[in-house]
Design a protein around this motif. Sequence first.
Motif, PDB file in Angstrom:
ATOM      1  N   ASP A 119      -8.570   4.184  -6.408  1.00  0.00           N
ATOM      2  CA  ASP A 119      -7.379   4.272  -5.287  1.00  0.00           C
ATOM      3  C   ASP A 119      -6.418   3.098  -5.452  1.00  0.00           C
ATOM      4  O   ASP A 119      -5.377   3.350  -5.456  1.00  0.00           O
ATOM      5  CB  ASP A 119      -7.968   4.323  -3.807  1.00  0.00           C
ATOM      6  CG  ASP A 119      -8.617   5.533  -3.575  1.00  0.00           C
ATOM      7  OD1 ASP A 119      -8.456   6.616  -4.254  1.00  0.00           O
ATOM      8  OD2 ASP A 119      -9.390   5.713  -2.485  1.00  0.00           O
ATOM      9  N   LYS A 120      -7.092   1.808  -5.801  1.00  0.00           N
ATOM     10  CA  LYS A 120      -6.126   0.597  -6.064  1.00  0.00           C
ATOM     11  C   LYS A 120      -5.231   1.068  -7.335  1.00  0.00           C
ATOM     12  O   LYS A 120      -4.188   0.517  -7.370  1.00  0.00           O
ATOM     13  CB  LYS A 120      -7.007  -0.534  -6.127  1.00  0.00           C
ATOM     14  CG  LYS A 120      -7.439  -0.971  -4.815  1.00  0.00           C
ATOM     15  CD  LYS A 120      -8.353  -2.340  -5.130  1.00  0.00           C
ATOM     16  CE  LYS A 120      -9.070  -2.504  -3.700  1.00  0.00           C
ATOM     17  NZ  LYS A 120     -10.101  -3.736  -3.797  1.00  0.00           N
ATOM     18  N   GLU A 123      -2.636   3.393  -7.070  1.00  0.00           N
ATOM     19  CA  GLU A 123      -1.594   2.822  -6.148  1.00  0.00           C
ATOM     20  C   GLU A 123      -0.543   2.089  -7.068  1.00  0.00           C
ATOM     21  O   GLU A 123       0.496   1.969  -6.898  1.00  0.00           O
ATOM     22  CB  GLU A 123      -2.040   2.037  -5.025  1.00  0.00           C
ATOM     23  CG  GLU A 123      -1.217   1.471  -3.932  1.00  0.00           C
ATOM     24  CD  GLU A 123      -1.856   0.925  -2.787  1.00  0.00           C
ATOM     25  OE1 GLU A 123      -1.322  -0.342  -2.312  1.00  0.00           O
ATOM     26  OE2 GLU A 123      -2.748   1.370  -2.065  1.00  0.00           O
TER      27      GLU A 123
END
Length: 145
Positions: A119-120, A123
């Motif tokens: 997810d990081k 992003e």
Amino acid sequence: MTMPKKSLISLASDSAGNDDRTLVLQKSPEKINQNRRKLKTKPTIKKKKAKVDDKKPKKPPTAFFYFLEDFRKEFQEQNPDIKTMQDIGKAGGEKWKTMKYEDKVQYYDLATVKRAEFDKAIEKYNEWKEIRKHQVNEDSDYEEE
């Protein structure tokens, strides 16, 4: 005598008119028309594949796949004669279904950590993509002036 609708049966005879009593199965006119219609169908249009971005992060495996990785090693040591992934996968799936939640927790934790990292990374990738998009737009605006 009525002929069946789905197929026509006739007796074959040679050119001299001698009847050799062999049955010949013929397709019905309806069946022939169906085959002709199938041949006249429109060709399928090939869809263009979306371009794959090599820089985009890959999704992490699920908890089951982390379990399967460990299970595969143990299973192959215990059963060296079984080589196919299909058999190993079936055995792993059966064991996963019978496992208690407490045994699965370590794999769920690992999957959760990897998902957070993903997810990081996604992003950051999306931010980079937006910046890149704006840079390309600014360059094209500059060239127009």
